[in-house]
Design an enzyme around this catalytic site. Structure first.
Site, PDB file in Angstrom:
ATOM      1  N   LYS A  83     -16.437 -52.805  -4.700  1.00 57.94           N
ATOM      2  CA  LYS A  83     -17.230 -53.362  -3.592  1.00 57.94           C
ATOM      3  C   LYS A  83     -17.954 -54.610  -4.083  1.00 57.94           C
ATOM      4  O   LYS A  83     -18.610 -54.581  -5.137  1.00 57.94           O
ATOM      5  CB  LYS A  83     -18.237 -52.296  -3.155  1.00 57.94           C
TER       6      LYS A  83
HETATM    7  C1  E4P Z   1     -21.896 -48.928   3.295  1.00 56.15           C
HETATM    8  O1  E4P Z   1     -20.950 -49.407   2.747  1.00 56.15           O
HETATM    9  C2  E4P Z   1     -23.191 -49.634   3.422  1.00 56.15           C
HETATM   10  O2  E4P Z   1     -23.674 -49.953   2.176  1.00 56.15           O
HETATM   11  C3  E4P Z   1     -24.158 -48.787   4.218  1.00 56.15           C
HETATM   12  O3  E4P Z   1     -23.498 -48.290   5.359  1.00 56.15           O
HETATM   13  C4  E4P Z   1     -25.418 -49.529   4.579  1.00 56.15           C
HETATM   14  O4  E4P Z   1     -26.173 -48.761   5.487  1.00 56.15           O
HETATM   15  P1  E4P Z   1     -27.727 -49.032   5.787  1.00 56.15           P
HETATM   16  O5  E4P Z   1     -27.846 -50.309   6.549  1.00 56.15           O
HETATM   17  O6  E4P Z   1     -28.154 -47.853   6.599  1.00 56.15           O
HETATM   18  O7  E4P Z   1     -28.406 -49.115   4.450  1.00 56.15           O
END
Ligand code: E4P
Length: 216
Positions: A83
């Site tokens: 990622k």
């Molecule tokens: C997933 O890949 C993201 O990092 C996550 O869904 C972010 O979510 P949030 O905005 O609730 O922190």
């Protein structure tokens, strides 16, 4: 639409994996912090539990160190998906890592142009953050629709991984808009099955069944 679990808590992953409905897992530095675990250790454990892709995020911001960290994360297991944030260095690192045969998840996507760019870089997934846009009174779902239209126009193979999902309506709207994947916090995934009329109907059926005196 595939379901990923948005957590680094191993017990939650084990529980949802047992349903047979889990297609993968996403983590980020904040979720690693919340888990209280060592990043490599916990990612290795998650990759053992789940067959599908498990996103582990680089924390470097320059191209060379992003590559180094990405390759290091990929050594953990073959289902690791690297990622990376959508910055110029991140997009460049994505292209290099994809050319080397790795899976990538381009995160912190807040515009259709960012999604276009990462698709051109060959990203495996793009992660548009719906909830964080909604928090700013910008319709996050509109972004999913725009990316879907662009990807369909040019037959890009990058999958739309809807992230920052906060409500069950987000899940439904993502499915209607044609997102390929939704990554859900455990609290949201468990709400999907619930309906008060289902509970009431079941209660009535079971009460009537008891009165029949039969068994199956
Ligand atoms: C997933 O890949 C993201 O990092 C996550 O869904 C972010 O979510 P949030 O905005 O609730 O922190």
């Amino acid at each position: 639409m595939k379901f990923f679990l948005d957590t680094a808590v191993v017990d939650e992953i084990r529980e949802w994996n047992a349903t047979g409905l889990l297609d993968g897992v996403t983590t980020n530095p904040s979720l690693i912090l919340k888990s209280g675990r060592d990043v490599k250790e916990v990612l290795a454990e998650i990759c053992d539990i789940v067959e599908g892709p498990v996103s582990g995020e680089v924390v470097a911001t320059d191209y060379d160190t992003m590559l180094k960290e990405g390759r290091e994360l990929a050594k953990i297991a073959k289902n690791i998906c690297i990622k990376l944030p959508i910055t110029m260095d991140g997009v460049r690192a994505c292209k290099t890592l994809v050319d080397e045969g790795f899976k990538t998840n381009m995160t912190l996507c807040f515009s259709a142009n960012q999604a276009l760019l990462v698709a051109k870089a060959g990203a495996t997934y793009v992660s548009p953050f719906i909830g964080r846009l909604d928090d700013m009174a910008i319709d996050g779902m509109e972004l999913i629709e725009e990316i879907r239209a662009i990807y369909d126009n040019y037959m890009f193979e990058t999958e739309i991984l809807a992230a920052s999902i906060r409500t069950v309506n987000h899940v439904k709207d993502c499915a209607i808009a044609g997102a390929d994947v939704a990554t859900l916090p455990p609290s949201t995934i468990e709400k999907l099955v619930k309906h008060p009329l289902t509970d009431k109907g079941l209660e009535d059926f079971l009460a009537d069944w008891a009165k029949t005196g039969q068994s199956i």
